[in-house]
Design an enzyme around this catalytic site. Structure first.
Site, PDB file in Angstrom:
ATOM      1  N   CYS A   3      37.931  37.049  38.230  1.00  0.00           N
ATOM      2  CA  CYS A   3      37.568  36.273  39.420  1.00  0.00           C
ATOM      3  C   CYS A   3      36.131  36.594  39.814  1.00  0.00           C
ATOM      4  O   CYS A   3      35.197  36.222  39.136  1.00  0.00           O
ATOM      5  CB  CYS A   3      38.561  36.535  40.548  1.00  0.00           C
ATOM      6  N   HIS A  32      44.052  35.755  38.150  1.00  0.00           N
ATOM      7  CA  HIS A  32      44.223  37.191  38.397  1.00  0.00           C
ATOM      8  C   HIS A  32      45.379  37.776  37.593  1.00  0.00           C
ATOM      9  O   HIS A  32      46.513  37.784  38.064  1.00  0.00           O
ATOM     10  CB  HIS A  32      44.506  37.424  39.888  1.00  0.00           C
ATOM     11  N   GLU A  77      46.038  40.835  37.154  1.00  0.00           N
ATOM     12  CA  GLU A  77      46.551  42.050  37.811  1.00  0.00           C
ATOM     13  C   GLU A  77      47.552  41.713  38.918  1.00  0.00           C
ATOM     14  O   GLU A  77      48.197  42.599  39.448  1.00  0.00           O
ATOM     15  CB  GLU A  77      45.384  42.890  38.336  1.00  0.00           C
TER      16      GLU A  77
END
Lengths: 1068, 255
Positions: free
Chosen positions: B95, B219, B221
């Site tokens: 990002c 994302h 994560e």
């Protein structure tokens, strides 16, 4: 000298802002049509007196290209903000700029031919071989840059430049300034600027500027040529101590001093101050008076709710203590850690961490500047969590907005009032930009719409934090340094605390222009990063945030029992010119005050330096019992802490309550088709999809969100509550939910309070929270409490909160009130409806057992738990069908049995027996069911024959079965194989033992209403079988006569539900 | 031995914690470092095999996402990062980190692509939503197969754009557009909202010519734990999140 860096979309790039603003202008009813091109830019001031050097100019030009302008989507022009043309233009540059401008103006033209006559100051332009009239031009001024659009080709146009007023925080400019400095360019100052090229009716331009392009409260608009020579951010301050002679004043003069100084102190309070200083033997300084006014303000001291109330003859000493606090105290639960003491309430979460929660309002600032108001509202409540215990780490935010209908006719706006649509867009953007930048997921919220919020919208922002166990208390020792950490001090928000104790009026914006604050989230994020490290290294003993009242409140509170000495000139300032009093009471954002043991100060300072966070030693805490303020060695205040905190005369207010006469509601005749009613209910602002708001918030940052705000097959269903994982790797979760319903408040404030508590709890239970571990916050927003009936309804609501907390065994852990939410202009008064927000956090024992509200599988059975209700007072159905009458009610006995049912439901969820669950709230069972069907993308077949026909009483009316509102109800989806187990468990439930020690049993209403369709049809069908009376226990679908009630395709439902807040600017 | 991962933090970085968790879950040993430390001691990189610039709003993102971070990284550090890559180190930008790598010239890398940017979303606003993605080819060790994955996006400036449109096609032909937004049928798409920002060639993630520098807007994560998925209550949780695979692939290639 001042330069304008003007940044425009590159050829072929869509001007998204321009299109949006033109649409907005039309939607706000400004006579159009409008064509608006938007561009952004910077005003950059160099340090030279006269003309900047060519080197400087070239360097700025190349840095601009490198770091201030997008290499692909933008182009720029750099010119001085000078009124007169300068003769030496480079013809080649000029040509390039002309072409650039012409391409923007004539995107369809393939070629341009330009013939520049520099001496005459004209250009002959051919576009695709068609001549465009000659126009005046000038290489060096913005006017001429825009003037290249020939008037004869286009309609009349105007250029408008909008920039922040001096003193208003401008984070983008701050970033640009520090970056340019870092890259070695000598720059004196930077401000942002937005420029618009507007084609439209000239006479409507002032309205366009005021309503769409700028906000007078914080911005300054210039029409036409931009001529400025410097940014003017403050002049040096020359110290002069100001004493305010009050000792000899008569009553009327005391009142005048309070009013003229915007102190919001009553005569009684002024006289107490006068008497105190007579004893001291001198007049107060301006700074002392301001400090007292801040500390004694409604905002900081809550004098109404903590004062004496004469409630129809009954004297209530401290309403909060008698109701909300009392419930918490009487419940005496062992998982409460710190309640009503600190900046947020703290409860135990697991063996290692506590969680804290606080919700604040920021109403008056948001009325004037919606973006800045909600932005700093959220920033402020995040600081509340940072300032709780030894610092909480924020893990989730909430936001609730109350506004007037966004489709209000622009002609209905009172003077000085922003259009509700602008308010809503502004407050959403403010929360978005602060929460997203801070990296805190904004996960829960609500929207309540009522015309009475027109002039006084409400903005509630909340934050949840985690604190390691054992770090939830703090204290200050004499000798500790007073350290300010974070942002610099400016004129932001001066008089914010006392402002919230005054009504709004048409000239609010003028009186309180300074009360508007703009946040800079990154400064606060840096403060957060440093604080958590400093906390874990034990570098300070206590801390609090600078909120309303600034240093005055923060230092005053921390040193309340000891004493404090501050040297005000040490505070780092954003710009020159602040007086000592302004420094002391400024509400500049992103500041914390710490009590630091002297031996820890060097380590703290080094830590802050390593992360570029400013930390300043302002003075020390003492044991003198005095608040001592100095400016450059001169004493400017010496106040007794005892007088400051205990000296305020108790306020006595009258309160009165007359129950509203219930009126019988007219219900439709048998055979009425309710399909259209359901569509209206779903299209009501409060019920309609909030996806447009929710998706602008990052609700998953930190990777904790396991039940999202939007759920279901297409992730667009309205979840009851979110669930986050406060501790990584642990399956114990925390639900966050709320309940708000101002329509109920106008019918019965006591019932509203109980029903809002019920809804907040029910939302939590619906996703899997343990009903035994739910904690509540209250936020009261009322009108002027000096009117007895206004205060009377507040007393009733507070009592409702108490009774609900006891019955559900859900303690209040913190809260806040905001009074005087009224607008007053030329005798036209507009008070908000009594508004109570209940926010809840609940412990979820196992997130893997969580349940969402979307229908899951065809063939599953649908039940309503909690029976039918004929409560229509304040119901959405009554409102959308134009019915004013109806009643609502709630009582503690009912709540006690609801609690027993919730516990039973919770245990079923823990065993995986509930497939989906949704609370029945606004719009009744029909709306709840429709939301479940839409979210799951699955049709339903429902027969209401056995719903609401119980206990031998007359069967409920169809309208009641469909749209009745009230407490304690859910719609459940259950697998056929689990039905018998669920039914046997829910058939009867045991309540908590009553005060007599007797355990009562409740026979639950648990009615099967239908099933999820198995034929794959996305159709929403509700009927009621109407068999002849002689048939015993008729079965639905047995061929008896059937009365159709609602029959609609899901797509129709969804369209109605999504229309009100449909993201109009989404492409396609 | 588990590879050593550095997660680089700057003012405004806000996805560092969950990025650390993802690397740890994938088997790396992780350290978080502040940019100030790295600037003072660029040799610090020598102790790591992978560097991540996580998501957030570095320096407020006031001047265009990632721009100030990229500028702070500066020429000196860009060189250090280049050497880090050339000796086999893996660089991941998520990002805002992707935006930083683009602004710093590390992605797509080289000069042939000309001006490159991550422009404002075509929707004109910040948006958080889940998207479906398909890895293409195996140019980068972060993506090992072409099994579609689901991840959330949350950004206002994610539209991959080159000044010259043919440059994007050239990158695609070179196999550097390694992750694309796809529709229900797993076809790359420019349709909103499957393509949430209007990226050209449906580009969601891009790598450099070596494949060792990889940036993506979604994302990974945020989808480590199966319960991160938005519809797990409907379908039942899978074994682990799709995002974790990206970190595992990297760890595997370094081990």
């Amino acid at each position: 000298m001042l330069w304008h860096l003007h940044i425009v979309p590159a050829p072929g790039q869509e001007d998204l802002d321009g299109h949006r603003l033109a649409t907005e202008a039309t939607e706000l009813g400004l006579p159009g049509p409008w064509t608006i091109s938007a561009s952004r830019g910077f005003l950059i001031e160099d340090n030279s007196e006269g003309i900047s050097s060519k080197d400087w100019f070239e360097r700025l030009r190349s840095l601009a290209a490198e770091v201030l302008v997008d290499p692909v989507t933008e182009q720029f022009d750099l010119s001085p903000c000078l009124p007169r043309p300068r003769p030496t233009a480079d013809p080649r540059l000029l040509r390039a700029d002309l072409v650039l401008q012409l391409q923007r103006q004539f995107p369809d033209a393939r070629s341009f031919e330009i013939d520049v006559n520099e001496e005459a100051g004209t250009a002959r332009i051919l576009a695709d071989d068609v001549a465009i009239d000659p126009v005046e031009f000038d290489r060096w001024t913005v006017r001429s840059y825009l003037a290249l659009i020939p008037p004869s080709v286009s309609r009349p146009w105007e250029s408008v430049h909008v920039m922040p007023k001096p003193g208003v925080t401008d984070p983008v400019a701050e970033s640009a300034l520090s970056l340019l400095h870092a890259l070695g360019l000598d720059v004196a100052g930077v401000r942002t600027i937005r420029s618009y090229h507007v084609v439209g009716p000239r006479e409507a331009l002032p309205d366009l500027i005021r309503r769409v392009l700028s906000n007078d409260a914080v911005e300054h608009a210039v029409v036409g040529e931009l001529v400025l020579d410097h940014l003017g951010q403050g002049k040096p301050y020359r110290f002069e101590r100001i004493d305010v002679p009050i000792l000899a004043l008569q009553d009327d003069e005391l009142v005048r001093v309070s009013k003229e100084g915007q102190l919001a102190l009553s005569l009684d309070e002024m006289k107490t101050i006068q008497a105190h200083f007579a004893e001291v033997g001198r007049d107060p300084t301006d700074c002392e008076l301001e400090t007292i006014a801040q500390t004694w303000s409604e905002h900081c001291s809550h004098k109404t709710l903590r004062g004496l109330i004469d409630f129809d003859g009954e004297i209530i000493d401290n309403l909060l203590k008698q109701t909300i606090f009392k419930a918490t105290k009487d419940l005496n639960l062992d998982w409460l850690v710190s309640v009503f003491e600190d900046n947020a309430g703290v409860v135990r979460f697991d063996e290692n961490v506590d969680v804290c929660f606080k919700v604040e309002t920021h109403n008056h600032p948001s009325a004037i500047d919606p973006y800045g108001g909600s932005n700093t509202g959220l920033g402020g409540v995040i600081r509340d969590v940072l300032g709780t215990g030894l610092a909480g780490k924020p893990i989730a935010n909430t936001d609730v907005f109350c506004v007037a209908p966004p489709d209000t006719a622009p002609t209905d706006l009172p003077p000085g009032v922003l259009h509700p649509r602008r308010v809503l867009e502004g407050v959403v953007a403010g929360v978005r930009d602060y929460g997203n930048r801070m990296g805190i997921p904004t996960v829960n919220g609500a929207l309540a719409v009522d015309p009475k919020y027109l002039a006084n919208p409400l903005v509630f922002c909340g934050t949840v934090g985690v604190i390691p166990r054992g770090m939830s208390s703090k204290h200050v020792e004499p000798g500790d340094r007073i350290v300010a950490l974070g942002g610099r001090t400016g004129r932001d928000g001066i008089h914010g605390a006392t402002f919230s104790s005054l009504d709004l009026s048409a000239d609010s914006e003028e009186v309180s222009g300074g009360s508007v604050q703009i946040g800079n989230a990154i400064t606060e994020k840096m403060v957060l990063d440093v604080l958590i490290q400093a906390r874990d290294r034990g570098l300070y003993r206590s801390l609090t945030d600078c909120g309303a009242g600034g240093f005055s409140s923060a230092v005053g509170e921390m040193g309340a029992t000891s004493g404090a000495e501050v040297d005000l000139e040490k505070a780092p300032l954003k710009y020159e010119g602040l007086s000592y009093t302004e420094i002391w009471i400024s509400e500049a954002q992103e500041r914390m005050v710490l009590a630091v043991p002297p031996e820890k100060w060097p380590e703290l300072k080094a830590l802050c330096d390593s992360e570029d966070v400013e930390a300043t030693d302002l003075g020390r805490f003492t044991d003198t019992g005095l608040l001592t303020l100095r400016y450059q060695g001169n004493l400017v205040a010496e106040l007794s802490m005892d007088f400051l905190h205990e000296g305020r005369p108790k306020v006595t207010r009258k309160a009165s309550y007359t129950p509203r006469e219930p009126q019988t509601i007219n219900l439709p005749r048998q055979g009425y088709d309710y399909s259209a009613d359901l569509l209206k209910v779903l299209g009501h602002w409060d019920v309609a999809s909030k996806e447009w708001i929710i998706r602008q918030y990052d609700h998953e940052v930190q990777g904790r969100t396991v039940i999202k705000p939007l759920v279901g097959e297409h992730e667009d269903g309205p979840g009851d509550a979110v669930v986050i994982q406060p501790v990584r790797g642990s399956n114990v979760g925390l639900s966050i939910s709320c309940g708000i319903n101002p329509r109920y408040g106008e019918h019965d404030p006591y019932a509203m309070a109980m029903l809002c508590v019920d809804e907040a709890i029910r939302n939590a239970v619906a996703v899997g929270a343990d009903p035994d571990r739910i904690a509540l916050l209250d936020n009261f927003c009322w009108g002027n409490p000096e009117r007895p009936e206004t205060l009377g309804s507040l007393v009733m609501a507070a009592r409702g909160c108490h009774d609900a907390a006891i019955a559900y065994r859900t303690p209040f852990i913190s809260g806040k009130d905001s009074l005087y939410n009224e607008y007053d202009h030329e005798g036209r008064k507009l008070a908000i409806p009594p508004t109570l927000l209940i926010s809840a956090i609940g412990r979820v024992p196992d997130v893997r057992k969580c349940v969402t509200m979307d229908l899951k599988e065809p063939g599953n059975l649908l039940y309503v738990l909690g029976g039918a209700s004929n409560q229509f007072g304040g119901s959405v159905w009554a409102e959308v069908t134009g019915r004013k009458a109806g009643k609502i009610w709630a009582d503690p006995h009912r709540a006690v049995s609801h609690r027993a049912v919730y516990r039973a439901l919770h245990s079923l969820m823990q065993r995986g027996l509930i497939r989906s669950c949704h609370d029945v709230s606004e719009g009744g069972p029909a709306a709840a069911l429709a939301e479940m069907a839409m979210a799951g993308g699955l049709g339903v077949e429902v027969d209401l024959i056995y719903f609401g026909a119980e206990n031998g009483s007359a069967a409920a009316h169809d309208a009641s079965r469909l749209f009745g509102e009230g407490s304690g109800r859910f719609v459940l989806e259950i697998r056929p194989s689990d039905v018998s187990e669920v039914t046997s468990r829910l058939f009867e439930v045991s309540c908590d033992p009553g005060s007599d020690g007797v355990t009562r049993t409740v026979y639950t209403h648990f009615d099967k209403i239908g099933r999820v369709r198995t034929d794959g049809e996305a159709q929403f069908t509700i009927v009621r079988s109407d068999p002849p009376l002689v048939i015993q226990w008729p079965k639905p679908g047995d061929g008896h006569p059937v009365i159709p009630l609602i029959d609609l395709p899901l797509s129709t439902l969804k369209a109605a539900w999504q229309r009100p807040l449909h993201p109009a600017h989404v492409p396609g | 031995m588990s590879p050593r991962a550095l997660v680089l933090r700057a003012p405004g970085t806000n996805c560092d914690e969950e990025t650390v968790v993802a690397w740890e879950r994938a088997g790396a040993s992780v350290q978080v470092g502040h940019i100030g430390r790295l600037l003072a001691d660029p040799k610090m990189l020598d102790g790591f095999q992978t560097l991540t610039i996580p998501g957030g709003f570095s320096y407020g993102d006031d001047l265009g996402a990632g721009r100030i971070f990229a500028s702070r990284l500066g020429t000196a550090l860009s060189d250090a990062l280049g050497r880090f890559r050339d000796r086999g180190g893996l660089v991941l930008g998520i990002c805002n980190g992707f935006q930083v790598l683009v602004r710093a010239g590390l992605l797509p890398g080289g000069t042939h692509a000309g001006a490159v940017t991550l422009a404002r979303n075509l929707s004109g606003k910040f948006e958080a939503r889940w998207v479906k993605l398909r890895p293409l080819g195996s140019k980068t060790p972060f993506l090992a197969d072409d099994e579609p994955i689901e991840l959330p996006v949350a950004h206002g400036e994610g539209r991959f754009l080159t000044g010259d449109p043919s440059a994007t096609e050239a990158l695609d032909r070179a196999g550097q557009i390694v992750l694309k937004y796809v529709d229900d049928q797993n076809h790359p798409t420019s349709e909103y909202p499957s393509n949430p920002n209007g990226s050209s060639m449906a580009a969601a993630g891009v790598c450099d010519a070596t494949g060792r520098v990889f940036g993506l807007m979604p994302h990974p994560e945020r989808f480590v734990d199966p319960f991160h998925h938005p519809r797990w209550t409907r379908r039942g949780p899978r074994a682990e999140g799709d995002g974790l695979r990206i970190f595992r692939n990297a760890v595997k290639s370094l081990s």
